[in-house]
Design a protein around this motif. Structure first.
Motif, PDB file in Angstrom:
ATOM      1  N   ARG A  95      27.951  -1.385 -29.109  1.00 53.71           N
ATOM      2  CA  ARG A  95      28.178   0.012 -28.829  1.00 53.71           C
ATOM      3  C   ARG A  95      28.413   1.047 -29.895  1.00 53.71           C
ATOM      4  NH1 ARG A  95      29.341   1.741 -24.093  1.00 53.71           N
ATOM      5  NH2 ARG A  95      27.704   0.710 -23.789  1.00 53.71           N
ATOM      6  N   ILE A  96      28.934   0.555 -31.219  1.00 56.18           N
ATOM      7  CA  ILE A  96      28.782   1.595 -32.401  1.00 56.18           C
ATOM      8  C   ILE A  96      27.383   1.751 -32.701  1.00 56.18           C
ATOM      9  CG2 ILE A  96      29.536   1.523 -34.940  1.00 56.18           C
ATOM     10  CD1 ILE A  96      31.909  -0.043 -34.094  1.00 56.18           C
ATOM     11  N   GLN A  97      26.473   1.042 -32.542  1.00 56.24           N
ATOM     12  CA  GLN A  97      25.169   1.246 -32.928  1.00 56.24           C
ATOM     13  C   GLN A  97      24.382   2.321 -31.869  1.00 56.24           C
ATOM     14  OE1 GLN A  97      24.016   0.227 -35.676  1.00 56.24           O
ATOM     15  NE2 GLN A  97      26.010  -0.620 -35.718  1.00 56.24           N
ATOM     16  N   GLU A  98      24.949   2.287 -30.621  1.00 56.26           N
ATOM     17  CA  GLU A  98      24.484   3.324 -29.623  1.00 56.26           C
ATOM     18  C   GLU A  98      25.141   4.664 -29.717  1.00 56.26           C
ATOM     19  OE1 GLU A  98      23.556  -0.113 -26.109  1.00 56.26           O
ATOM     20  OE2 GLU A  98      25.437   0.736 -26.252  1.00 56.26           O
ATOM     21  N   ILE A 142      35.425 -15.901 -27.483  1.00 56.27           N
ATOM     22  CA  ILE A 142      35.783 -14.505 -26.886  1.00 56.27           C
ATOM     23  C   ILE A 142      35.879 -13.528 -28.220  1.00 56.27           C
ATOM     24  CG2 ILE A 142      37.828 -13.414 -26.023  1.00 56.27           C
ATOM     25  CD1 ILE A 142      38.483 -15.639 -24.302  1.00 56.27           C
ATOM     26  N   MET A 143      36.506 -13.886 -29.129  1.00 54.18           N
ATOM     27  CA  MET A 143      36.339 -12.881 -30.373  1.00 54.18           C
ATOM     28  C   MET A 143      34.972 -12.601 -30.797  1.00 54.18           C
ATOM     29  SD  MET A 143      38.113 -13.441 -34.075  1.00 54.18           S
ATOM     30  CE  MET A 143      37.086 -14.797 -34.481  1.00 54.18           C
ATOM     31  N   THR A 144      34.166 -13.574 -30.782  1.00 54.48           N
ATOM     32  CA  THR A 144      32.741 -13.091 -31.206  1.00 54.48           C
ATOM     33  C   THR A 144      32.002 -12.436 -30.255  1.00 54.48           C
ATOM     34  OG1 THR A 144      32.585 -15.272 -32.338  1.00 54.48           O
ATOM     35  CG2 THR A 144      30.440 -14.342 -31.930  1.00 54.48           C
ATOM     36  N   GLU A 145      32.170 -12.510 -28.866  1.00 59.18           N
ATOM     37  CA  GLU A 145      31.464 -11.751 -28.132  1.00 59.18           C
ATOM     38  C   GLU A 145      32.145 -10.201 -28.034  1.00 59.18           C
ATOM     39  OE1 GLU A 145      28.761 -12.421 -25.992  1.00 59.18           O
ATOM     40  OE2 GLU A 145      28.754 -14.087 -27.371  1.00 59.18           O
ATOM     41  N   LEU A 146      33.510  -9.945 -28.183  1.00 58.34           N
ATOM     42  CA  LEU A 146      34.060  -8.641 -28.349  1.00 58.34           C
ATOM     43  C   LEU A 146      33.577  -8.091 -29.186  1.00 58.34           C
ATOM     44  CD1 LEU A 146      37.696  -9.595 -27.315  1.00 58.34           C
ATOM     45  CD2 LEU A 146      36.166  -8.203 -26.175  1.00 58.34           C
ATOM     46  N   ARG A 147      33.243  -8.717 -30.552  1.00 55.89           N
ATOM     47  CA  ARG A 147      32.797  -8.186 -31.752  1.00 55.89           C
ATOM     48  C   ARG A 147      31.394  -7.611 -31.549  1.00 55.89           C
ATOM     49  NH1 ARG A 147      35.823 -11.701 -36.353  1.00 55.89           N
ATOM     50  NH2 ARG A 147      37.932 -10.606 -36.265  1.00 55.89           N
ATOM     51  N   LYS A 148      30.639  -8.423 -30.925  1.00 57.93           N
ATOM     52  CA  LYS A 148      29.280  -8.248 -30.687  1.00 57.93           C
ATOM     53  C   LYS A 148      29.023  -6.956 -29.838  1.00 57.93           C
ATOM     54  CE  LYS A 148      26.963 -13.048 -31.015  1.00 57.93           C
ATOM     55  NZ  LYS A 148      26.489 -13.961 -30.151  1.00 57.93           N
ATOM     56  N   ASP A 149      29.824  -6.950 -28.854  1.00 60.55           N
ATOM     57  CA  ASP A 149      29.760  -5.893 -27.829  1.00 60.55           C
ATOM     58  C   ASP A 149      30.260  -4.610 -28.354  1.00 60.55           C
ATOM     59  OD1 ASP A 149      28.574  -7.758 -25.690  1.00 60.55           O
ATOM     60  OD2 ASP A 149      30.503  -7.632 -24.620  1.00 60.55           O
ATOM     61  N   ALA A 150      31.272  -4.614 -29.245  1.00 57.89           N
ATOM     62  CA  ALA A 150      31.710  -3.486 -29.861  1.00 57.89           C
ATOM     63  C   ALA A 150      30.941  -3.093 -30.714  1.00 57.89           C
ATOM     64  CB  ALA A 150      33.253  -3.713 -30.341  1.00 57.89           C
ATOM     65  N   PHE A 151      30.335  -3.739 -31.712  1.00 56.67           N
ATOM     66  CA  PHE A 151      29.255  -3.472 -32.741  1.00 56.67           C
ATOM     67  C   PHE A 151      27.970  -2.761 -32.164  1.00 56.67           C
ATOM     68  CE2 PHE A 151      26.337  -3.932 -35.996  1.00 56.67           C
ATOM     69  CZ  PHE A 151      26.783  -3.238 -37.101  1.00 56.67           C
ATOM     70  N   PHE A 158      38.653  -1.609 -25.492  1.00 55.72           N
ATOM     71  CA  PHE A 158      37.912  -1.536 -24.569  1.00 55.72           C
ATOM     72  C   PHE A 158      37.441   0.043 -24.474  1.00 55.72           C
ATOM     73  CE2 PHE A 158      38.637  -5.846 -23.218  1.00 55.72           C
ATOM     74  CZ  PHE A 158      37.403  -6.036 -22.926  1.00 55.72           C
ATOM     75  N   LEU A 159      38.371   0.937 -24.995  1.00 56.79           N
ATOM     76  CA  LEU A 159      38.189   2.328 -25.109  1.00 56.79           C
ATOM     77  C   LEU A 159      36.689   2.605 -25.829  1.00 56.79           C
ATOM     78  CD1 LEU A 159      39.225   5.358 -24.774  1.00 56.79           C
ATOM     79  CD2 LEU A 159      40.166   5.013 -26.973  1.00 56.79           C
ATOM     80  N   LEU A 160      36.639   1.707 -27.062  1.00 60.08           N
ATOM     81  CA  LEU A 160      35.440   1.684 -27.756  1.00 60.08           C
ATOM     82  C   LEU A 160      34.163   1.095 -26.834  1.00 60.08           C
ATOM     83  CD1 LEU A 160      33.629   2.083 -30.179  1.00 60.08           C
ATOM     84  CD2 LEU A 160      34.646  -0.056 -31.177  1.00 60.08           C
ATOM     85  N   ILE A 161      34.560   0.045 -26.460  1.00 62.36           N
ATOM     86  CA  ILE A 161      33.421  -0.754 -25.652  1.00 62.36           C
ATOM     87  C   ILE A 161      32.746   0.441 -24.375  1.00 62.36           C
ATOM     88  CG2 ILE A 161      32.677  -2.760 -24.421  1.00 62.36           C
ATOM     89  CD1 ILE A 161      34.481  -4.375 -26.220  1.00 62.36           C
TER      90      ILE A 161
END
Length: 647
Positions: A137-140, A126-135, A351-354
């Motif tokens: 989104r940061i790239q986008e 879960i931690m890894t998937e959250l970090r992947k999705d957040a990162f 999730f505000l970030l994602i």
């Protein structure tokens, strides 16, 4: 002196289920391991809450009042033990009981291994998937997002919040099932043995619920106060470290030390207050469980309760165990609620970030043809020639302040255009618009006579070489740093570019040459050397458009003079935009654009603008006056007389 940007972590007094529902998709992805986890929890709950207490009662009941085995001279291995597990009554010999218990203990050990392994796996996944999705989104996200969002806030989301959410979802949320099953097995076993004693125990539970609610509210309140005090300290500490040089130059070390003592003492007091309340909570719960146990012991002889399967002594021991089996789950539910409340703010922020939508995106039609930033269809990328037009372009960072006003500009391919002006004139904003870091509020930007929104962001930026004012060095070798400009560049290409820029000598003079490993932002190198590496990184991709944004400001005058000829060679044959503070570096540009307050006030080359004796002339002469007499003589010869400037 504390930082102006201090984020207060506000803990809600209510559970926000809508926020937590966003995490369900991360749990659903792990359904096979979740099933294993739940089965392990189910078996452990059954073993601990039903089998173990029932077996204990059966063993006690196997002895008579004189401490002898029931059945007189019967062998201990043949003695019969009477079980009533979840309403199912059966007999086992002592031998069968030992075998059964050994098997169940072994299975429980496997279940415990599966439980802890599964929990850790779920947490990491879960931690890894959250970090992947957040990162991702940061790239986008576009530059405007980073203009208003501190990098520390983003790091906290990917690091601390993702870890906290993973831990709570695996160890707290999923444990709700285990605790619920334990409570259910305990209640069924209790009522099977004696409904009267079961009701006595349940009669005391409202009191513990009341105590839990009162203490949890207080703990949440003071935890928030302590956490905000700590957040204030972190902000103050970051400011003090970053401002260390200023503190020393003003000789205010003692004042800052006193501030530190005051702030850290405040954190200590508030944390101690929270710990005192937490320290009272657990003894209060234990006290209530002891009171309930005492009531059972006092009432039991008076009630003449009979059980179908065990004697009075066994029944009493059994229900004394049930008290802790009822109270512990209630206490664990309180802990889980506290964890959820403490982590809820992390869920909301992450999730505000994602869920943040990029403000700068390609249209569906463009994505269909060119792909998105993660899946480029490079086979559809048209060659870029380098002709640029700004067509009535205006831009505002916010609605109230317009920084570029109705800009009309045509930059023919192959032109070397310098943009100069004072700070805030709109120089960097103009090139940022060209790179599509931002998009015009009004008007269009055309590249090769096509609105650049009709082609993808990746297509545009893959044809741009950008050298920023502050050089950025990745962790890795010098060769790897340059290769970021063109991922498929050969060693030969990299070396040839460095030779053209006259930086091969300094690289090969290092112990490991191009394989020299750089870390911590390349602190092993001087600022000028780091900037030269970023030059090579930009040029190795052979861009059709080259942008130098104050690119030589980090290089000393002597080094700048040495590489100026090489830079001029790199500008040949490509459209280039050069933003420069030192006007002496752009006198050879084909064209110079002078900006002031978001408007183009002068346009020409060095000779025509100097002879005009306008705004450019004023800027140039102000810098000229700051030179020493020797530099003035050299510059006057090179940039006035040799350029045939008629003053």
């Amino acid at each position: 002196m504390a930082s102006a940007y201090i984020e207060e972590s506000v803990i809600s007094n209510k559970l926000n289920l809508s926020v937590w529902l966003k995490t369900v998709k991360y749990i659903k992805k792990l359904w096979p391991i979740i099933i294993v986890l739940l089965l392990c929890m189910l078996f452990q709950a059954f073993y601990d809450s039903s089998y173990t207490p029932t077996a204990s009662a059966a063993l006690i009941d196997a002895f008579n009042d004189n401490g002898q085995l029931i059945g007189g001279g019967v062998s201990i291995w043949d003695i019969s033990l009477n079980f009533n597990i979840l309403g199912i009554v059966f007999d086992l010999t002592f031998k069968d009981y030992l075998i059964t218990s050994l098997v169940l203990v072994f299975v429980r050990s496997l279940a415990m291994f599966g439980l802890f392994f599964s929990m850790n796996y779920v947490e990491m996944a879960i931690m890894t998937e959250l970090r992947k999705d957040a990162f991702k989104r940061i790239q986008e996200l576009s530059f405007s997002y980073f203009d208003r969002t501190p990098s520390g806030w983003l790091i906290a989301r990917l690091n601390n919040d993702a870890a906290s959410i993973g831990e709570v979802l695996s160890y707290s949320v999923l444990r709700v099932f285990q605790i619920t099953m334990s409570l259910l097995f305990t209640l069924i076993t209790m009522f099977v043995q004696s409904w009267e004693l079961s009701l006595i125990i349940l009669a005391t539970t409202p009191l513990i619920f009341l105590v839990v609610m009162i203490f949890e509210k207080l703990i949440l309140k003071f935890s928030r106060i302590a956490r905000n005090a700590y957040s204030y300290f972190v902000g103050w500490l970051a400011e003090s470290i970053n401002g260390n040089k200023t503190i020393k130059t003003m000789a205010i070390e003692e004042t800052i030390k006193d501030e530190c003592l005051e702030i850290t003492d405040d954190v200590r007091k508030k944390r101690l207050k929270t710990q005192r309340i937490s320290g009272l909570f657990w003894p209060s719960v234990d006290f209530l469980s002891y009171v309930t146990t005492a009531i059972i012991i006092l009432v039991f002889p008076l009630m003449n309760i009979q059980s179908a399967t065990v004697s009075g002594a066994a029944l009493l021991v059994l229900f004394i165990q049930f008290v802790s089996h009822i109270y512990n789950p209630i206490r664990q539910f309180a802990e889980i609620f506290s964890d959820l409340m403490a982590t809820q703010a992390s869920v909301e922020k992450l999730f505000l970030l994602i869920d943040t939508k990029p403000t700068l995106v390609d249209s569906k039609e463009v994505i269909a043809k060119y792909g998105d930033i993660f899946h480029n269809k490079t086979e559809n990328f048209e060659p870029l020639k380098g002709d640029i037009k700004f067509d009535h372009v205006s831009f505002s960072y916010n609605k109230d302040v317009e920084v570029i006003h109705d800009l009309n500009l045509h930059i023919e391919k192959g032109t070397s255009l310098a943009i100069v002006g004072e700070t805030g004139s709109g120089k960097s904003t103009t090139v940022n618009l060209l790179c599509r870091f931002y998009e015009p509020s009004n008007g269009r930007i055309l590249v090769d006579d096509v609105d650049y929104k009709e082609r993808s962001v990746s297509w545009l930026r893959s044809n741009i070489g950008f050298v920023q004012q502050t050089p950025f060095i990745f962790k890795g070798t010098i060769k790897d740093n340059i290769r970021y400009g063109k991922l498929d560049a050969t060693d030969e290409e990299i070396i040839n570019v460095c030779k053209q820029l006259d930086i091969d000598n300094f690289i090969t003079s290092l112990k490991n040459g191009y394989d020299t490993y750089l870390k911590d932002g390349g602190n092993e190198l001087s600022q000028g050397q780091k900037q030269l590496i970023t030059f090579a990184r930009a040029i190795v991709r052979n861009p059709k458009i080259l942008i130098l944004d104050e690119a030589t400001s980090s290089i000393d005058t002597e080094t700048e003079h040495d590489i100026q000829g090489a830079i001029n060679k790199m500008l040949t044959g490509r459209t280039s935009l050069i933003i420069a503070h030192r006007l002496s570096t752009i006198v050879d540009a084909n064209r110079i654009l002078v900006m002031k307050d978001g408007l183009v006030v002068e346009d020409g080359n060095h000779k025509s603008l100097m002879e005009k004796r306008g705004y450019y002339y004023k800027l140039y002469m102000n810098q000229f006056k700051e030179l020493n007499i020797g530099e003035q003589l050299d510059q006057y010869q090179d940039q006035i007389l040799d350029k045939n400037v008629n003053l």
